[in-house]
Each structure stands twice: as C-alpha cells, then as structure tokens.
Write a protein that holds these residues in place. Structure first.
Motif, PDB file in Angstrom:
ATOM      1  N   SER A   2       0.820  -1.202   0.000  1.00 18.51           N
ATOM      2  CA  SER A   2       0.000   0.000   0.000  1.00 18.51           C
ATOM      3  C   SER A   2       0.855   1.254   0.000  1.00 18.51           C
ATOM      4  O   SER A   2       1.894   1.324   0.642  1.00 18.51           O
ATOM      5  CB  SER A   2      -0.916   0.006   1.220  1.00 18.51           C
ATOM      6  N   ASP A   3       0.414   2.276  -0.755  1.00 13.95           N
ATOM      7  CA  ASP A   3       1.070   3.579  -0.729  1.00 13.95           C
ATOM      8  C   ASP A   3       0.536   4.441   0.417  1.00 13.95           C
ATOM      9  O   ASP A   3       1.063   5.503   0.690  1.00 13.95           O
ATOM     10  CB  ASP A   3       0.809   4.330  -2.047  1.00 13.95           C
ATOM     11  N   ASN A   4      -0.537   3.975   1.069  1.00 12.15           N
ATOM     12  CA  ASN A   4      -1.239   4.823   2.015  1.00 12.15           C
ATOM     13  C   ASN A   4      -0.474   4.987   3.324  1.00 12.15           C
ATOM     14  O   ASN A   4      -0.335   6.072   3.845  1.00 12.15           O
ATOM     15  CB  ASN A   4      -2.626   4.229   2.282  1.00 12.15           C
ATOM     16  N   HIS A   5       0.061   3.889   3.851  1.00 14.18           N
ATOM     17  CA  HIS A   5       0.797   3.891   5.112  1.00 14.18           C
ATOM     18  C   HIS A   5      -0.014   4.621   6.190  1.00 14.18           C
ATOM     19  O   HIS A   5      -1.233   4.656   6.166  1.00 14.18           O
ATOM     20  CB  HIS A   5       2.183   4.520   4.936  1.00 14.18           C
ATOM     21  N   ASP A   6       0.637   5.174   7.163  1.00 19.73           N
ATOM     22  CA  ASP A   6      -0.066   5.883   8.237  1.00 19.73           C
ATOM     23  C   ASP A   6      -0.152   7.375   7.970  1.00 19.73           C
ATOM     24  O   ASP A   6      -0.867   8.086   8.680  1.00 19.73           O
ATOM     25  CB  ASP A   6       0.658   5.644   9.566  1.00 19.73           C
ATOM     26  N   ASP A   7       0.588   7.856   6.970  1.00 21.92           N
ATOM     27  CA  ASP A   7       0.652   9.294   6.702  1.00 21.92           C
ATOM     28  C   ASP A   7       0.639   9.511   5.194  1.00 21.92           C
ATOM     29  O   ASP A   7       1.670   9.720   4.563  1.00 21.92           O
ATOM     30  CB  ASP A   7       1.926   9.871   7.323  1.00 21.92           C
ATOM     31  N   PRO A   8      -0.541   9.437   4.576  1.00 22.88           N
ATOM     32  CA  PRO A   8      -0.614   9.452   3.115  1.00 22.88           C
ATOM     33  C   PRO A   8      -0.165  10.772   2.497  1.00 22.88           C
ATOM     34  O   PRO A   8      -0.162  11.816   3.147  1.00 22.88           O
ATOM     35  CB  PRO A   8      -2.099   9.201   2.838  1.00 22.88           C
ATOM     36  N   ALA A 288      -0.903  -4.758 -20.507  1.00 21.30           N
ATOM     37  CA  ALA A 288      -0.050  -3.915 -19.666  1.00 21.30           C
ATOM     38  C   ALA A 288      -0.881  -2.907 -18.880  1.00 21.30           C
ATOM     39  O   ALA A 288      -0.618  -2.651 -17.700  1.00 21.30           O
ATOM     40  CB  ALA A 288       0.985  -3.197 -20.521  1.00 21.30           C
ATOM     41  N   GLN A 289      -1.896  -2.340 -19.522  1.00 21.74           N
ATOM     42  CA  GLN A 289      -2.744  -1.379 -18.829  1.00 21.74           C
ATOM     43  C   GLN A 289      -3.511  -2.053 -17.697  1.00 21.74           C
ATOM     44  O   GLN A 289      -3.639  -1.495 -16.596  1.00 21.74           O
ATOM     45  CB  GLN A 289      -3.698  -0.712 -19.818  1.00 21.74           C
ATOM     46  N   GLU A 290      -4.012  -3.241 -17.931  1.00 22.25           N
ATOM     47  CA  GLU A 290      -4.733  -3.945 -16.875  1.00 22.25           C
ATOM     48  C   GLU A 290      -3.814  -4.275 -15.708  1.00 22.25           C
ATOM     49  O   GLU A 290      -4.184  -4.109 -14.534  1.00 22.25           O
ATOM     50  CB  GLU A 290      -5.367  -5.219 -17.420  1.00 22.25           C
ATOM     51  N   ARG A 291      -2.601  -4.727 -15.999  1.00 23.43           N
ATOM     52  CA  ARG A 291      -1.639  -5.021 -14.922  1.00 23.43           C
ATOM     53  C   ARG A 291      -1.363  -3.764 -14.104  1.00 23.43           C
ATOM     54  O   ARG A 291      -1.287  -3.797 -12.869  1.00 23.43           O
ATOM     55  CB  ARG A 291      -0.329  -5.559 -15.504  1.00 23.43           C
ATOM     56  N   LEU A 292      -1.210  -2.650 -14.806  1.00 19.00           N
ATOM     57  CA  LEU A 292      -0.933  -1.382 -14.133  1.00 19.00           C
ATOM     58  C   LEU A 292      -2.093  -0.975 -13.231  1.00 19.00           C
ATOM     59  O   LEU A 292      -1.892  -0.588 -12.068  1.00 19.00           O
ATOM     60  CB  LEU A 292      -0.684  -0.296 -15.180  1.00 19.00           C
ATOM     61  N   ILE A 293      -3.305  -1.040 -13.746  1.00 20.87           N
ATOM     62  CA  ILE A 293      -4.470  -0.614 -12.976  1.00 20.87           C
ATOM     63  C   ILE A 293      -4.654  -1.493 -11.748  1.00 20.87           C
ATOM     64  O   ILE A 293      -4.927  -1.007 -10.644  1.00 20.87           O
ATOM     65  CB  ILE A 293      -5.731  -0.611 -13.862  1.00 20.87           C
ATOM     66  N   ARG A 294      -4.479  -2.807 -11.914  1.00 21.28           N
ATOM     67  CA  ARG A 294      -4.606  -3.712 -10.759  1.00 21.28           C
ATOM     68  C   ARG A 294      -3.528  -3.418  -9.718  1.00 21.28           C
ATOM     69  O   ARG A 294      -3.804  -3.448  -8.507  1.00 21.28           O
ATOM     70  CB  ARG A 294      -4.534  -5.166 -11.224  1.00 21.28           C
ATOM     71  N   ALA A 295      -2.321  -3.113 -10.161  1.00 26.12           N
ATOM     72  CA  ALA A 295      -1.242  -2.790  -9.219  1.00 26.12           C
ATOM     73  C   ALA A 295      -1.542  -1.502  -8.473  1.00 26.12           C
ATOM     74  O   ALA A 295      -1.252  -1.381  -7.269  1.00 26.12           O
ATOM     75  CB  ALA A 295       0.087  -2.680  -9.965  1.00 26.12           C
ATOM     76  N   THR A 296      -2.131  -0.536  -9.161  1.00 28.71           N
ATOM     77  CA  THR A 296      -2.455   0.738  -8.509  1.00 28.71           C
ATOM     78  C   THR A 296      -3.573   0.563  -7.490  1.00 28.71           C
ATOM     79  O   THR A 296      -3.514   1.121  -6.382  1.00 28.71           O
ATOM     80  CB  THR A 296      -2.855   1.787  -9.556  1.00 28.71           C
ATOM     81  N   ILE A 297      -4.592  -0.200  -7.851  1.00 27.22           N
ATOM     82  CA  ILE A 297      -5.678  -0.482  -6.914  1.00 27.22           C
ATOM     83  C   ILE A 297      -5.146  -1.199  -5.680  1.00 27.22           C
ATOM     84  O   ILE A 297      -5.526  -0.898  -4.533  1.00 27.22           O
ATOM     85  CB  ILE A 297      -6.779  -1.314  -7.603  1.00 27.22           C
ATOM     86  N   ALA A 298      -4.234  -2.156  -5.888  1.00 23.01           N
ATOM     87  CA  ALA A 298      -3.641  -2.866  -4.748  1.00 23.01           C
ATOM     88  C   ALA A 298      -2.854  -1.909  -3.867  1.00 23.01           C
ATOM     89  O   ALA A 298      -2.907  -1.983  -2.633  1.00 23.01           O
ATOM     90  CB  ALA A 298      -2.748  -4.000  -5.254  1.00 23.01           C
ATOM     91  N   ALA A 299      -2.105  -0.997  -4.481  1.00 25.02           N
ATOM     92  CA  ALA A 299      -1.347  -0.012  -3.709  1.00 25.02           C
ATOM     93  C   ALA A 299      -2.272   0.925  -2.945  1.00 25.02           C
ATOM     94  O   ALA A 299      -1.964   1.350  -1.827  1.00 25.02           O
ATOM     95  CB  ALA A 299      -0.440   0.791  -4.632  1.00 25.02           C
ATOM     96  N   ALA A 300      -3.415   1.241  -3.557  1.00 17.52           N
ATOM     97  CA  ALA A 300      -4.374   2.141  -2.910  1.00 17.52           C
ATOM     98  C   ALA A 300      -5.064   1.480  -1.732  1.00 17.52           C
ATOM     99  O   ALA A 300      -5.537   2.169  -0.811  1.00 17.52           O
ATOM    100  CB  ALA A 300      -5.413   2.617  -3.923  1.00 17.52           C
ATOM    101  N   GLY A 301      -5.164   0.154  -1.769  1.00 16.65           N
ATOM    102  CA  GLY A 301      -5.779  -0.569  -0.664  1.00 16.65           C
ATOM    103  C   GLY A 301      -7.286  -0.445  -0.607  1.00 16.65           C
ATOM    104  O   GLY A 301      -7.871  -0.525   0.473  1.00 16.65           O
ATOM    105  N   ILE A 302      -7.941  -0.250  -1.767  1.00 17.31           N
ATOM    106  CA  ILE A 302      -9.402  -0.166  -1.800  1.00 17.31           C
ATOM    107  C   ILE A 302      -9.938  -1.162  -2.823  1.00 17.31           C
ATOM    108  O   ILE A 302      -9.199  -1.669  -3.676  1.00 17.31           O
ATOM    109  CB  ILE A 302      -9.897   1.253  -2.154  1.00 17.31           C
ATOM    110  N   ALA A 303     -11.219  -1.434  -2.742  1.00 14.33           N
ATOM    111  CA  ALA A 303     -11.877  -2.264  -3.741  1.00 14.33           C
ATOM    112  C   ALA A 303     -12.177  -1.414  -4.974  1.00 14.33           C
ATOM    113  O   ALA A 303     -12.562  -0.249  -4.856  1.00 14.33           O
ATOM    114  CB  ALA A 303     -13.170  -2.838  -3.174  1.00 14.33           C
ATOM    115  N   PRO A 304     -12.015  -1.968  -6.169  1.00 16.35           N
ATOM    116  CA  PRO A 304     -12.248  -1.163  -7.384  1.00 16.35           C
ATOM    117  C   PRO A 304     -13.665  -0.639  -7.502  1.00 16.35           C
ATOM    118  O   PRO A 304     -13.885   0.405  -8.120  1.00 16.35           O
ATOM    119  CB  PRO A 304     -11.904  -2.136  -8.523  1.00 16.35           C
TER     120      PRO A 304
END
Length: 445
Positions: A2-8, A288-304
């Motif tokens: 996640s990119d969010n951590h404790d201090d986004p 490649a775009q789908e892989r990128l979007i899924r990786a970003t959603i995972a980093a964001a820590g939310i459901a799409p």
C-alpha cells in the motif's frame, strides 16, 4: 504494498492553464461543467507553415489537417522581470519554461503559500515535458546565443522553477510522452515518502514550438478529420493536439494538517509500467494497462467498485480507445449491487490531447469534480463506440453534468495516462467532501 501507510501523500494546491483563455481553476471548472469547446484555429503568430500544413491531404498517403487544435492564448505572455530574468534570456527560453513558472507560482498561492518566501525546506520539483522544437537550431548564431543551452534544455522546465523560486530539493523533468505528467506526480510522491524532500511541486507543461506533431499524425492518418477529439465515441476519427499546463502541490497529510492546508485529495496509489516487447512501441497494450491498474488499486488498498469516476486517456483513436476500454472493463467493470458502474470521461473532448500535460489536466478536472460534488460531461459521448459491449462492461460515459454523492464522506476516482513511448501511468484518489462553507470559499478563491 500500500502507498497509504499511516501518513498518506495529499494534494494541497493546484493551478492550471488550458486552451480557450482558461487560466484559473474557476474558469476551468465552468468550461468543463458547461461542456464548452475550447478548441480554436492554429495560432498565426508562431511562424508556422500553415499553408503547407493545411494542404497535406493533397499529397498521397497523408491525412487531412483541419485548422483546429487546443492552443494556449497566453503562450507568448510573460513578465521576465517579475521572476528576475532579463528580457533577452526570456526570449531564448522555451515557452514551456515560462508558462510552467507562472503556473507554479499560482499553485503555491492556491496552497496558501508566499512563493517569494518558501523557507528552507527541501522542496522538490517534478515536471513532465517533451521537446517541441522551439527556436532556431543551436548552431544558428544570433543575439540569443549564449542563452540557448538553458533556454532549450528540457530539464530546465523544472530547473527554471527551482531556480526562480529557490527550491533546493530534487528538480527533475520526466519525458515519457503522453504519460509524463502522471509519472511526474508518481515520482514526486515517492520522493516525499522516501524523505528525499519535505514537499513537492508536480505537474507538466506542453506548448508547441512547432506543428511537428500535426505533420507526424497526418502521415500516420491518425488525426481527427473534422477537427474534434471524440474519446470513446463511435464517431471518433483520430486525435487532435492541444496544449496546457497543470501543477499540483504534494505533501504528507500530517504536514498539511499541521500547517492548516486544505486537502483536495489523498493520493491513495500511483504506479507506472511499460508495455514491453511484442507490438510496435506506439501500439497500446490492454494487458499492460490492466496489470498497471490492478497494481495501482492494490497499492491504494481499496476495492475497485468504490471508484465512481474514471478520467481516461481517451485519445479518440480507433486503435487506442477500445484497448483502453477493455483494460478498464476488466478491473472496474464488475457488476455492482445497484446496477450502475463508474462514469468515464476524458477532458480531451474539450481541449484536445495536451500531450505531456494531458494527465495533469485530467487530474485537475477530477480534483475540481470532487470539490464541487459533480461530474462534468464528456463531449461527443452520445454515440459510444460499438467496439465494446457497454452493457457488459459496467462502464458508462458521462454525457451530462451529474451530482456525485460521496461514500461515507469521500469520493473515489482514478486517472489514466498512456504514452506513445509505451509507458503507462495510473493514479487512484480519495477526495474528502467539503462542507458548504469550505466549498463556497474555494469556488470564489
């Protein structure tokens, strides 16, 4: 991870210049909300070979070029002495440096900062930009020789901001073509997380020094034949080039709250990747775009399914749009309980494809949508492309100005940018819904 951590990382300031004479956030929002056409004829003060350009279709194998594009009205306007620059040096400067510098100043003011006195913090500057052939060749000797090295250097689009405003942190220009601006935001956010700088400016500038992009896409028969950019439309005939500048201010949320800065959005996640080998470099890749979007959603820590607005790349091309729609459908198109799906649009329908700055103009559109609680329409969206099954996709084109209800006080959105160099960028944002007093103050700021 996640990119969010404790201090986004949060966005606390922004500024924009767009075609159609737009140079304020209020003006930009009004143009989008009213679905204005911000395109206009080619500028007549840049010495471009317009007669030759507009007659290219008479040559076999070349496509038509209409007298139309998204051009900045104030591209030539600049007050060099205000920034401590001599008039002779200012003429030698790429206009992208000049316009980026004044937009950076306004972004800082929008944050509530005095751009002339930013203190001793380590401040980063990450700008997207591409070379647009401004000025004579370096070997041509004229009265501006001696200023040409810094004037034409692509790195000086960020370096000039850092120099004039006294920013002593990282100063970097990112050139990954049309993905440059979102890539710059991603790198700036990463630098703050890694303590390379305390806070940062991030954005991009595009001012065309020549009409070279029109020649190139005329030869490729990829320009709009009617002088309009129609993202995701059955009537799309090709893309249309434009200009613009967008800059945001990023910092940690704890710092923003300590200093009393407004928070436009949390940057929940951002990622960049590349198409890799296989197809030619300029051909988009759904995989490649789908892989990128899924990786970003995972980093964001939310459901799409929390994402209600997607600002797509949407160039209006027969090849790129369906490939992008397929990737979006695979990630964001799952059926929802209420039978609806995310609204999709592209600001390119208003002002053309602003190349390196396109992603930032889309990002600021999203930030203003979150601020106002409304989603503006995408022009030319009344006849969606038939190359995707919209009923099955779960996606919907934004065809009218619509209210945007928050989810537990937050509005979630995503932004995409894909470059002709094969680089892709995606970001996911969470925007707190402002109370009425805050909204009223922001609207009149």
């Amino acid at each position: 991870m996640s990119d969010n951590h404790d201090d986004p990382i949060v966005i606390v300031g922004m500024a924009v210049e767009a075609p159609g004479g737009v140079d304020t956030l209020a003006g930009y929002w009004t143009a989008l909300a009213e679905s204005r056409d911000l395109l206009g004829p080619f500028p007549r003060d840049r010495g471009w070979p317009l007669e030759r350009l507009l007659s290219l279709a008479e040559t076999e194998g070349w496509g038509a070029v209409r007298d139309s594009g998204g051009f900045l009205d104030g591209a030539a306007d600049f007050d060099p002495q205000f920034f401590g620059i001599t008039p002779r040096e200012a003429v030698a400067m790429d206009p992208q440096q000049r316009v980026a510098l004044r937009v950076a100043w306004r972004a800082l003011e929008n944050t509530g900062l005095d751009p002339s006195d930013l203190g001793a913090d380590e401040i980063g500057c990450y700008m997207g930009a591409s070379s647009t052939e401004y000025g004579p060749h370096g070997a041509d000797v004229n009265e501006y020789t001696g200023y040409r090295a810094s004037g034409s250097a692509l790195g000086a689009v960020a370096g000039r901001i850092s120099n004039c405003l006294g920013l002593n942190g990282p100063s970097v220009v990112v050139d990954v073509a049309c993905a440059s601006s979102l890539a710059a935001v991603h790198l700036a956010a990463s630098a703050i997380r890694n303590d390379e700088c305390e806070w940062a400016l991030a954005g991009a500038a595009c001012v065309m020094g020549s009409p070279g992009a029109f020649f190139e896409f005329s030869k490729n028969n990829a320009l709009s034949a009617d002088g309009q950019c129609k993202p995701y439309s059955e009537d799309a005939q090709g893309t249309l080039w434009g200009e613009g500048v967008g800059i945001v201010v990023l910092e940690r949320e704890s710092r923003a709250r300590r200093l009393g800065h407004r928070i436009y959005a949390r940057l929940l996640g951002s990622r960049i990747n590349h198409n890799g080998k296989g197809a030619p470099i300029a051909v988009p890749s759904t995989e490649a775009q789908e892989r990128l979007i899924r990786a970003t959603i995972a980093a964001a820590g939310i459901a799409p399914e929390l994402v209600d607005l997607i600002e797509g790349h949407g160039t209006g091309t027969a090849v790129g749009d369906p490939l992008e729609l397929a990737a979006l459908q695979h990630v964001y198109g799952a059926p929802r309980a209420d039978g609806t799906g995310p609204l999709l649009g592209s600001v390119k329908s208003n002002l053309g494809h602003a190349q390196a700055a396109a992603g930032l103009l889309g990002l600021i559109k999203v930030l203003l949508s979150g601020l106002h609680g409304q989603i503006p329409p995408t022009r030319h969206a009344d006849h969606p492309t038939t190359r995707v099954d919209w009923d099955a996709s779960g996606l919907r084109l934004a065809t009218e100005l619509r209210d945007w209800a928050p989810r537990d006080g937050v509005r979630y959105a995503a932004v995409s940018s894909f470059g002709v160099s094969g680089t892709n960028a995606h970001a996911v944002l969470a925007m707190p819904a402002p109370d009425e007093a805050v909204l009223e103050r922001e609207i009149h700021a």
